[in-house]
Design an enzyme around this catalytic site. Sequence first.
Site, PDB file in Angstrom:
ATOM      1  CB  ALA A 129       9.853  -1.691  10.187  1.00 17.27           C
ATOM      2  CD  GLU A 182       6.368  -2.514  10.273  1.00 17.53           C
ATOM      3  OE1 GLU A 182       5.885  -3.554  10.765  1.00 17.53           O
ATOM      4  OE2 GLU A 182       6.832  -2.444   9.111  1.00 17.53           O
ATOM      5  CG  ASP A 241      -3.382  -4.316   8.838  1.00 21.41           C
ATOM      6  OD1 ASP A 241      -2.661  -4.471   7.831  1.00 21.41           O
ATOM      7  OD2 ASP A 241      -4.166  -5.192   9.248  1.00 21.41           O
ATOM      8  CG  ASP A 297      10.229  -5.465   1.468  1.00 22.30           C
ATOM      9  OD1 ASP A 297      10.174  -6.512   0.800  1.00 22.30           O
ATOM     10  OD2 ASP A 297      11.109  -5.265   2.333  1.00 22.30           O
ATOM     11  CB  CYS A 337      13.252 -11.547   1.453  1.00 30.37           C
ATOM     12  SG  CYS A 337      12.529 -11.670   3.101  1.00 30.37           S
TER      13      CYS A 337
END
Length: 288
Positions: free
Chosen positions: A79, A101, A132, A150, A203
């Site tokens: 997600a 997700e 998970d 990610d 990120c």
Amino acid sequence: MAKDKENSRHGEAAFEEYYSALFGERWPALKAALLKESEPKAFVACKDGPAYYLDAASVLAAISLPLCGAQNILDMCAAPGGKSLVLASRMKAASCLRCNERSFDRFQRLRKVVADHLPQETQGRVKISCGDGALLCKKESLLYDAILLDAPCSSERHVLNDPKYLAEWSPARVKSLAMQQWALLSSAYRLLNEGGYLLYSTCALNQSENSQVAARLLKKFPEARAVPLEELLAFQETGRKEAEAFFDVAALPKFEGQELGFSILPDAQGGAGPIYFCLFNKGMDKNS
């Protein structure tokens, strides 16, 4: 004792001190770039389909995962779904993609993104699950040829732009997230087929969540290999060619090398990023 005191500090002053120490003279320019509103790019996953807007750096990371010959593909923390669309648009007709997700609310958003942006034929080869990722290696028997992780991270750009999160920030959060990221990364590696590729990305700006997590994988699994720059560029070029039918990749930013992995930072790339990624290849386990 000093470590406990450091982790107990929180708020804007602690944030500023922490990242000033990490980036030195570069920090003011980087901070200014992070505070500016980003300019997402339109990604169209299928001909005549609606555009999905995401950061150009995210596209660059997603097209760096080799999919040639990959039949089973996993997006472990998928997600909201932008990178899943990039993977789905690039996978071959005989391939299947699992998008997982752990958050139910984000899982619902992921389902909608896939339904709204992928054609029915492709949707039939995309499985969406809620669980998970750190526990998948204990529950799954299926191994994957390519995995994108990610991972949830500090997301300093969002923290800086949200007074509530900035007031709550502390070094302890970085440490907690790094532990979660390692649990996810080690699980992902165990789900990877021999010869397969795993792309770890965040990120985050700090190396505790980036290269230090990546380095733990190499230490824990001696057969794992971090893909060097020359090889990564070749894979990326393949990905770019595959993505060109769906997205204008001509202006995608380049990345700067780290001790392990690569980063795209907005002060150097016209606002794109931040994103960190490291590509791993799984060799044969000599102990098996």
